[in-house]
Design a protein around this motif. Sequence first.
Motif, PDB file in Angstrom:
ATOM      1  N   GLY A  47      28.282 -23.634  -6.050  1.00  0.00           N
ATOM      2  CA  GLY A  47      28.255 -22.813  -4.841  1.00  0.00           C
ATOM      3  C   GLY A  47      29.565 -22.117  -4.551  1.00  0.00           C
ATOM      4  N   LYS A  48      30.426 -21.991  -5.544  1.00  0.00           N
ATOM      5  CA  LYS A  48      31.719 -21.330  -5.342  1.00  0.00           C
ATOM      6  C   LYS A  48      31.570 -19.818  -5.229  1.00  0.00           C
ATOM      7  N   ILE A  49      30.536 -19.272  -5.864  1.00  0.00           N
ATOM      8  CA  ILE A  49      30.307 -17.826  -5.844  1.00  0.00           C
ATOM      9  C   ILE A  49      28.825 -17.551  -5.596  1.00  0.00           C
ATOM     10  N   SER A  50      28.556 -16.631  -4.699  1.00  0.00           N
ATOM     11  CA  SER A  50      27.174 -16.217  -4.442  1.00  0.00           C
ATOM     12  C   SER A  50      26.747 -15.222  -5.518  1.00  0.00           C
ATOM     13  N   PHE A  51      25.468 -15.174  -5.780  1.00  0.00           N
ATOM     14  CA  PHE A  51      24.963 -14.286  -6.823  1.00  0.00           C
ATOM     15  C   PHE A  51      23.508 -13.952  -6.557  1.00  0.00           C
ATOM     16  N   SER A  52      23.039 -12.944  -7.261  1.00  0.00           N
ATOM     17  CA  SER A  52      21.627 -12.578  -7.256  1.00  0.00           C
ATOM     18  C   SER A  52      21.138 -12.659  -8.686  1.00  0.00           C
ATOM     19  N   GLN A  53      19.899 -13.065  -8.838  1.00  0.00           N
ATOM     20  CA  GLN A  53      19.314 -13.123 -10.168  1.00  0.00           C
ATOM     21  C   GLN A  53      18.000 -12.369 -10.161  1.00  0.00           C
ATOM     22  N   VAL A  54      17.897 -11.408 -11.059  1.00  0.00           N
ATOM     23  CA  VAL A  54      16.677 -10.634 -11.239  1.00  0.00           C
ATOM     24  C   VAL A  54      16.251 -10.867 -12.675  1.00  0.00           C
ATOM     25  N   GLY A  55      15.203 -11.643 -12.842  1.00  0.00           N
ATOM     26  CA  GLY A  55      14.805 -12.036 -14.193  1.00  0.00           C
ATOM     27  C   GLY A  55      15.886 -12.909 -14.782  1.00  0.00           C
ATOM     28  N   ASN A  56      16.374 -12.533 -15.942  1.00  0.00           N
ATOM     29  CA  ASN A  56      17.457 -13.276 -16.590  1.00  0.00           C
ATOM     30  C   ASN A  56      18.835 -12.698 -16.297  1.00  0.00           C
ATOM     31  N   LYS A  57      18.876 -11.630 -15.523  1.00  0.00           N
ATOM     32  CA  LYS A  57      20.130 -10.917 -15.269  1.00  0.00           C
ATOM     33  C   LYS A  57      20.769 -11.420 -13.985  1.00  0.00           C
ATOM     34  N   ILE A  58      22.090 -11.701 -14.035  1.00  0.00           N
ATOM     35  CA  ILE A  58      22.849 -12.202 -12.887  1.00  0.00           C
ATOM     36  C   ILE A  58      23.753 -11.089 -12.372  1.00  0.00           C
ATOM     37  N   TYR A  59      23.826 -10.936 -11.055  1.00  0.00           N
ATOM     38  CA  TYR A  59      24.656  -9.925 -10.415  1.00  0.00           C
ATOM     39  C   TYR A  59      25.511 -10.568  -9.327  1.00  0.00           C
ATOM     40  N   TYR A  60      26.702 -10.000  -9.132  1.00  0.00           N
ATOM     41  CA  TYR A  60      27.621 -10.462  -8.100  1.00  0.00           C
ATOM     42  C   TYR A  60      28.028  -9.278  -7.237  1.00  0.00           C
ATOM     43  N   LYS A  61      28.144  -9.506  -5.926  1.00  0.00           N
ATOM     44  CA  LYS A  61      28.697  -8.492  -5.049  1.00  0.00           C
ATOM     45  C   LYS A  61      30.213  -8.564  -5.143  1.00  0.00           C
ATOM     46  N   MET A  62      30.859  -7.421  -5.171  1.00  0.00           N
ATOM     47  CA  MET A  62      32.319  -7.399  -5.225  1.00  0.00           C
ATOM     48  C   MET A  62      32.898  -8.090  -3.998  1.00  0.00           C
ATOM     49  N   ALA A  63      32.218  -8.004  -2.862  1.00  0.00           N
ATOM     50  CA  ALA A  63      32.687  -8.676  -1.646  1.00  0.00           C
ATOM     51  C   ALA A  63      32.715 -10.190  -1.851  1.00  0.00           C
ATOM     52  N   ASP A  64      31.740 -10.735  -2.594  1.00  0.00           N
ATOM     53  CA  ASP A  64      31.717 -12.172  -2.863  1.00  0.00           C
ATOM     54  C   ASP A  64      32.824 -12.576  -3.828  1.00  0.00           C
ATOM     55  N   VAL A  65      33.129 -11.710  -4.776  1.00  0.00           N
ATOM     56  CA  VAL A  65      34.230 -11.983  -5.705  1.00  0.00           C
ATOM     57  C   VAL A  65      35.552 -11.980  -4.929  1.00  0.00           C
ATOM     58  N   ASP A  66      35.722 -10.988  -4.048  1.00  0.00           N
ATOM     59  CA  ASP A  66      36.927 -10.933  -3.208  1.00  0.00           C
ATOM     60  C   ASP A  66      37.037 -12.177  -2.337  1.00  0.00           C
ATOM     61  N   LYS A  67      35.908 -12.627  -1.798  1.00  0.00           N
ATOM     62  CA  LYS A  67      35.886 -13.823  -0.955  1.00  0.00           C
ATOM     63  C   LYS A  67      36.310 -15.053  -1.762  1.00  0.00           C
ATOM     64  N   LEU A  68      35.795 -15.193  -2.975  1.00  0.00           N
ATOM     65  CA  LEU A  68      36.169 -16.306  -3.844  1.00  0.00           C
ATOM     66  C   LEU A  68      37.672 -16.318  -4.095  1.00  0.00           C
ATOM     67  N   LEU A  69      38.227 -15.160  -4.398  1.00  0.00           N
ATOM     68  CA  LEU A  69      39.660 -15.065  -4.666  1.00  0.00           C
ATOM     69  C   LEU A  69      40.477 -15.358  -3.405  1.00  0.00           C
ATOM     70  N   ALA A  70      40.021 -14.872  -2.256  1.00  0.00           N
ATOM     71  CA  ALA A  70      40.741 -15.107  -1.004  1.00  0.00           C
ATOM     72  C   ALA A  70      40.716 -16.583  -0.616  1.00  0.00           C
ATOM     73  N   GLU A  71      39.580 -17.239  -0.807  1.00  0.00           N
ATOM     74  CA  GLU A  71      39.466 -18.650  -0.449  1.00  0.00           C
ATOM     75  C   GLU A  71      40.305 -19.543  -1.350  1.00  0.00           C
ATOM     76  N   ASN A  72      40.621 -19.088  -2.533  1.00  0.00           N
ATOM     77  CA  ASN A  72      41.403 -19.884  -3.474  1.00  0.00           C
ATOM     78  C   ASN A  72      42.821 -19.344  -3.645  1.00  0.00           C
ATOM     79  N   TYR A  73      43.252 -18.540  -2.684  1.00  0.00           N
ATOM     80  CA  TYR A  73      44.582 -17.936  -2.732  1.00  0.00           C
ATOM     81  C   TYR A  73      45.629 -18.972  -2.336  1.00  0.00           C
ATOM     82  N   ASN A  74      46.692 -19.048  -3.118  1.00  0.00           N
ATOM     83  CA  ASN A  74      47.815 -19.938  -2.824  1.00  0.00           C
ATOM     84  C   ASN A  74      49.070 -19.093  -2.688  1.00  0.00           C
TER      85      ASN A  74
END
Length: 92
Positions: A60-87
């Motif tokens: 659950g570290k990164i949110s994603f969408s799955q359509v069939g076998n294809k996985i997609y990520y929102k850039m906002a979720d990637v930014d959120k992941l990086l911000a939450e793990n920022y030191n």
Amino acid sequence: MEVYILSKAQFSELTTRLDTLQNLISTQPDNSKKAIMDNDEFLKFMGISKRTAQSWRDEGKISFSQVGNKIYYKMADVDKLLAENYNKSFRK
């Protein structure tokens, strides 16, 4: 209303500069299209393996969408992941 008078050379230079600016703007990538990235783009962007990405999704570290076998990520979720793990730097 102010009126400015330009010589032919000044007007020509101005239109040339405007054309150059227009070309620069039109060749810039459209960032709105990059609001979503697929799994391969995500792996390259983060420099991680498929297994690491799978672990992050399972944990659950990164949110994603799955359509069939294809996985997609929102850039906002990637930014959120990086911000939450920022030191912050330990040095001042």
